[in-house]
Design an enzyme around this catalytic site. Sequence first.
Site, PDB file in Angstrom:
ATOM      1  N   ASP A 190       0.828  -1.203   0.000  1.00 20.17           N
ATOM      2  CA  ASP A 190       0.000   0.000   0.000  1.00 20.17           C
ATOM      3  C   ASP A 190       0.867   1.261   0.000  1.00 20.17           C
ATOM      4  O   ASP A 190       1.991   1.247   0.507  1.00 20.17           O
ATOM      5  CB  ASP A 190      -0.912  -0.015   1.238  1.00 20.17           C
ATOM      6  CG  ASP A 190      -2.113   0.904   1.078  1.00 20.17           C
ATOM      7  OD1 ASP A 190      -2.374   1.364  -0.047  1.00 20.17           O
ATOM      8  OD2 ASP A 190      -2.789   1.170   2.092  1.00 20.17           O
ATOM      9  N   GLY A 242      -0.006   5.589  -4.226  1.00 20.99           N
ATOM     10  CA  GLY A 242      -0.619   6.888  -4.525  1.00 20.99           C
ATOM     11  C   GLY A 242       0.013   7.995  -3.690  1.00 20.99           C
ATOM     12  O   GLY A 242       0.330   9.083  -4.199  1.00 20.99           O
ATOM     13  N   ARG A 289      -0.732   9.273  -9.929  1.00 24.52           N
ATOM     14  CA  ARG A 289      -0.748   8.006  -9.190  1.00 24.52           C
ATOM     15  C   ARG A 289      -0.058   6.893  -9.974  1.00 24.52           C
ATOM     16  O   ARG A 289       0.597   6.016  -9.396  1.00 24.52           O
ATOM     17  CB  ARG A 289      -2.189   7.606  -8.862  1.00 24.52           C
ATOM     18  CG  ARG A 289      -2.881   8.550  -7.893  1.00 24.52           C
ATOM     19  CD  ARG A 289      -4.312   8.091  -7.639  1.00 24.52           C
ATOM     20  NE  ARG A 289      -4.359   6.777  -7.017  1.00 24.52           N
ATOM     21  CZ  ARG A 289      -4.206   6.571  -5.709  1.00 24.52           C
ATOM     22  NH1 ARG A 289      -4.029   7.574  -4.893  1.00 24.52           N
ATOM     23  NH2 ARG A 289      -4.257   5.346  -5.230  1.00 24.52           N
ATOM     24  N   HIS A 320       2.538   3.603  -9.002  1.00 25.19           N
ATOM     25  CA  HIS A 320       2.388   2.182  -9.308  1.00 25.19           C
ATOM     26  C   HIS A 320       3.623   1.662 -10.044  1.00 25.19           C
ATOM     27  O   HIS A 320       4.115   0.575  -9.758  1.00 25.19           O
ATOM     28  CB  HIS A 320       1.123   1.941 -10.137  1.00 25.19           C
ATOM     29  CG  HIS A 320      -0.139   2.288  -9.400  1.00 25.19           C
ATOM     30  ND1 HIS A 320      -0.355   1.916  -8.085  1.00 25.19           N
ATOM     31  CD2 HIS A 320      -1.248   2.988  -9.766  1.00 25.19           C
ATOM     32  CE1 HIS A 320      -1.545   2.362  -7.695  1.00 25.19           C
ATOM     33  NE2 HIS A 320      -2.097   3.031  -8.682  1.00 25.19           N
ATOM     34  N   SER A 364      -7.327  -5.424  -5.527  1.00 20.46           N
ATOM     35  CA  SER A 364      -8.399  -6.037  -4.743  1.00 20.46           C
ATOM     36  C   SER A 364      -9.715  -5.992  -5.508  1.00 20.46           C
ATOM     37  O   SER A 364      -9.874  -5.217  -6.466  1.00 20.46           O
ATOM     38  CB  SER A 364      -8.553  -5.317  -3.404  1.00 20.46           C
ATOM     39  OG  SER A 364      -9.243  -4.093  -3.574  1.00 20.46           O
ATOM     40  N   GLU A 402     -12.166  -4.672  -4.537  1.00 19.86           N
ATOM     41  CA  GLU A 402     -12.729  -3.330  -4.274  1.00 19.86           C
ATOM     42  C   GLU A 402     -12.021  -2.238  -5.091  1.00 19.86           C
ATOM     43  O   GLU A 402     -12.522  -1.120  -5.207  1.00 19.86           O
ATOM     44  CB  GLU A 402     -12.618  -2.978  -2.784  1.00 19.86           C
ATOM     45  CG  GLU A 402     -13.582  -3.748  -1.883  1.00 19.86           C
ATOM     46  CD  GLU A 402     -13.239  -5.218  -1.745  1.00 19.86           C
ATOM     47  OE1 GLU A 402     -12.033  -5.554  -1.685  1.00 19.86           O
ATOM     48  OE2 GLU A 402     -14.159  -6.053  -1.728  1.00 19.86           O
ATOM     49  N   TRP A 427     -11.821  -1.833  -8.126  1.00 18.96           N
ATOM     50  CA  TRP A 427     -12.577  -1.399  -9.316  1.00 18.96           C
ATOM     51  C   TRP A 427     -13.277  -0.074  -9.055  1.00 18.96           C
ATOM     52  O   TRP A 427     -13.734   0.585  -9.982  1.00 18.96           O
ATOM     53  CB  TRP A 427     -13.615  -2.456  -9.713  1.00 18.96           C
ATOM     54  CG  TRP A 427     -13.005  -3.774 -10.068  1.00 18.96           C
ATOM     55  CD1 TRP A 427     -13.029  -4.910  -9.304  1.00 18.96           C
ATOM     56  CD2 TRP A 427     -12.272  -4.110 -11.255  1.00 18.96           C
ATOM     57  NE1 TRP A 427     -12.356  -5.931  -9.942  1.00 18.96           N
ATOM     58  CE2 TRP A 427     -11.880  -5.464 -11.138  1.00 18.96           C
ATOM     59  CE3 TRP A 427     -11.897  -3.399 -12.408  1.00 18.96           C
ATOM     60  CZ2 TRP A 427     -11.138  -6.119 -12.125  1.00 18.96           C
ATOM     61  CZ3 TRP A 427     -11.167  -4.063 -13.380  1.00 18.96           C
ATOM     62  CH2 TRP A 427     -10.794  -5.399 -13.236  1.00 18.96           C
ATOM     63  N   LEU A 473      11.200 -20.087  -5.161  1.00 17.22           N
ATOM     64  CA  LEU A 473      10.200 -19.322  -4.422  1.00 17.22           C
ATOM     65  C   LEU A 473       8.894 -19.303  -5.211  1.00 17.22           C
ATOM     66  O   LEU A 473       8.919 -19.175  -6.431  1.00 17.22           O
ATOM     67  CB  LEU A 473      10.701 -17.888  -4.197  1.00 17.22           C
ATOM     68  CG  LEU A 473       9.744 -16.928  -3.485  1.00 17.22           C
ATOM     69  CD1 LEU A 473      10.526 -16.066  -2.490  1.00 17.22           C
ATOM     70  CD2 LEU A 473       9.030 -15.992  -4.451  1.00 17.22           C
ATOM     71  N   LEU A 503      -6.953  -5.025   7.181  1.00 18.36           N
ATOM     72  CA  LEU A 503      -6.646  -6.129   6.263  1.00 18.36           C
ATOM     73  C   LEU A 503      -7.202  -5.887   4.861  1.00 18.36           C
ATOM     74  O   LEU A 503      -6.773  -6.545   3.906  1.00 18.36           O
ATOM     75  CB  LEU A 503      -7.210  -7.447   6.808  1.00 18.36           C
ATOM     76  CG  LEU A 503      -6.448  -8.030   8.004  1.00 18.36           C
ATOM     77  CD1 LEU A 503      -7.233  -9.183   8.617  1.00 18.36           C
ATOM     78  CD2 LEU A 503      -5.065  -8.512   7.581  1.00 18.36           C
ATOM     79  N   SER A 504      -8.159  -4.976   4.727  1.00 19.81           N
ATOM     80  CA  SER A 504      -8.738  -4.667   3.414  1.00 19.81           C
ATOM     81  C   SER A 504      -9.107  -5.929   2.616  1.00 19.81           C
ATOM     82  O   SER A 504      -8.804  -6.028   1.424  1.00 19.81           O
ATOM     83  CB  SER A 504      -7.786  -3.771   2.604  1.00 19.81           C
ATOM     84  OG  SER A 504      -7.516  -2.575   3.298  1.00 19.81           O
ATOM     85  N   GLU A 542       1.149 -13.476  12.054  1.00 18.01           N
ATOM     86  CA  GLU A 542       1.669 -12.313  12.771  1.00 18.01           C
ATOM     87  C   GLU A 542       1.559 -11.099  11.836  1.00 18.01           C
ATOM     88  O   GLU A 542       1.841 -11.211  10.640  1.00 18.01           O
ATOM     89  CB  GLU A 542       3.142 -12.540  13.154  1.00 18.01           C
ATOM     90  CG  GLU A 542       3.348 -13.671  14.149  1.00 18.01           C
ATOM     91  CD  GLU A 542       2.657 -13.411  15.479  1.00 18.01           C
ATOM     92  OE1 GLU A 542       2.617 -12.251  15.934  1.00 18.01           O
ATOM     93  OE2 GLU A 542       2.157 -14.388  16.081  1.00 18.01           O
TER      94      GLU A 542
HETATM   95  C1  IPE Z   1      -5.392  -2.793  -0.458  1.00 14.41           C
HETATM   96  O1  IPE Z   1      -5.050  -1.450  -0.555  1.00 14.41           O
HETATM   97  C2  IPE Z   1      -5.336  -3.436  -1.797  1.00 14.41           C
HETATM   98  C3  IPE Z   1      -4.009  -3.568  -2.387  1.00 14.41           C
HETATM   99  C4  IPE Z   1      -2.882  -3.257  -1.824  1.00 14.41           C
HETATM  100  C5  IPE Z   1      -3.985  -4.122  -3.721  1.00 14.41           C
HETATM  101  P1  IPE Z   1      -6.159  -0.308  -0.708  1.00 14.41           P
HETATM  102  O2  IPE Z   1      -5.431   0.956  -0.795  1.00 14.41           O
HETATM  103  O3  IPE Z   1      -7.087  -0.657  -1.807  1.00 14.41           O
HETATM  104  O4  IPE Z   1      -6.950  -0.462   0.674  1.00 14.41           O
HETATM  105  P2  IPE Z   1      -7.901   0.547   1.419  1.00 14.41           P
HETATM  106  O5  IPE Z   1      -8.877   1.062   0.410  1.00 14.41           O
HETATM  107  O6  IPE Z   1      -7.054   1.641   1.981  1.00 14.41           O
HETATM  108  O7  IPE Z   1      -8.519  -0.281   2.490  1.00 14.41           O
HETATM  109  C1  IPE Z   2      -1.449   0.319  -3.428  1.00 13.65           C
HETATM  110  O1  IPE Z   2      -1.236   1.684  -3.401  1.00 13.65           O
HETATM  111  C2  IPE Z   2      -1.592  -0.224  -4.828  1.00 13.65           C
HETATM  112  C3  IPE Z   2      -2.937  -0.695  -5.164  1.00 13.65           C
HETATM  113  C4  IPE Z   2      -3.974  -0.689  -4.380  1.00 13.65           C
HETATM  114  C5  IPE Z   2      -3.121  -1.193  -6.505  1.00 13.65           C
HETATM  115  P1  IPE Z   2      -2.440   2.709  -3.402  1.00 13.65           P
HETATM  116  O2  IPE Z   2      -2.760   3.046  -4.808  1.00 13.65           O
HETATM  117  O3  IPE Z   2      -3.579   2.180  -2.603  1.00 13.65           O
HETATM  118  O4  IPE Z   2      -1.776   3.932  -2.674  1.00 13.65           O
HETATM  119  P2  IPE Z   2      -2.425   4.909  -1.621  1.00 13.65           P
HETATM  120  O5  IPE Z   2      -3.012   4.071  -0.522  1.00 13.65           O
HETATM  121  O6  IPE Z   2      -3.492   5.674  -2.352  1.00 13.65           O
HETATM  122  O7  IPE Z   2      -1.315   5.774  -1.158  1.00 13.65           O
HETATM  123 MG    MG Z   3      -4.079   2.352  -0.638  1.00  7.46          MG
END
Ligand code: IPE
Ligand code: IPE
Ligand code: MG
Length: 259
Positions: free
Chosen positions: A38, A41, A51, A55, A83, A85, A87, A149, A213-214, A225
């Site tokens: 995470d 962005g 953003r 990535h 995830s 979500e 989308w 791995l 945990l999203s 852990e």
């Molecule tokens: C979780 O991160 C999904 C991935 C790392 C692919 P998100 O950035 O989507 O999670 P939320 O929205 O903060 O819970």
């Molecule tokens: C995680 O980074 C990558 C994906 C979810 C694909 P984010 O894009 O969620 O970055 P933040 O949380 O907005 O900083």
């Molecule tokens: Mg994020």
Amino acid sequence: MTPTRQSLEAFFTAKKDRELLSQLRIADVPRHVAIIMDGNGRWAAKRGLPRAAGHRAGVKAVRETLASAIELGIGYVTAYSFSSENWRRPAEEVDVLMSLFVEVLERELDSLQRLGIRVKVIGREDDVPPETMAAFRRTEKNTAANETLTFIVALNYGGRTEIVDATRAIAAKAAGGILDPSEVDELLVSSHLYTAGVPDPDLVIRTSGEMRLSNFLLWQVAYSELWICQTLWPDFSRHDLLRAVVDYQSRDRRFGASS
Ligand code: IPE
Ligand code: IPE
Ligand code: MG
């Protein structure tokens, strides 16, 4: 790969890594590390970049993590890359991610082979652009014989959806008379998840500070852990992974028993 003191010292050369390395118990590294990558962005926003740049920068951290995991003797790495979500994000960002997967899988194939990394994808195929799915399936096929791995990429993955899919498969077997409901136990449920045959994660890492945990591997992380760091994913380095593993080794994993 079985690491030795010498092989680890050759890889972790920085002074701050050496200090941690002296605390590491080689025989006790986690077998499976699952990572919520995470902060891409936020990494981009800090630099005034779009953003998408975050990535792209995140790919380097994946490479570094896999190389470091191999050096540490970790057998499985699961990375949450998109995830069910995600989308909800703007179509433009989703498109960038879906084409980035294709580009990276093609570019990194040689390196995956050289390192002996086997790629597996988990998640629902529906809605994933066919070119993206095809790139993953090709990579799975090309790397199927690699043994150093296993790299599991969670793509269009949701923990609840996974449990729904497993439940459907089990219910279909019960309805078809292949299975008696009394035979449904934890082992059977596990064997119907996308991760069938993969040991549960010992350690879950989440970068960039969020304490949730999203919807990631909900069933599998029952006794994992958790380790959360402030580092944004594109900045995640071998040092962070080493920190996580050393911290993991200081935990008392009781699994409900008294200590
Ligand atoms: C979780 O991160 C999904 C991935 C790392 C692919 P998100 O950035 O989507 O999670 P939320 O929205 O903060 O819970
Ligand atoms: C995680 O980074 C990558 C994906 C979810 C694909 P984010 O894009 O969620 O970055 P933040 O949380 O907005 O900083
Ligand atoms: Mg994020």
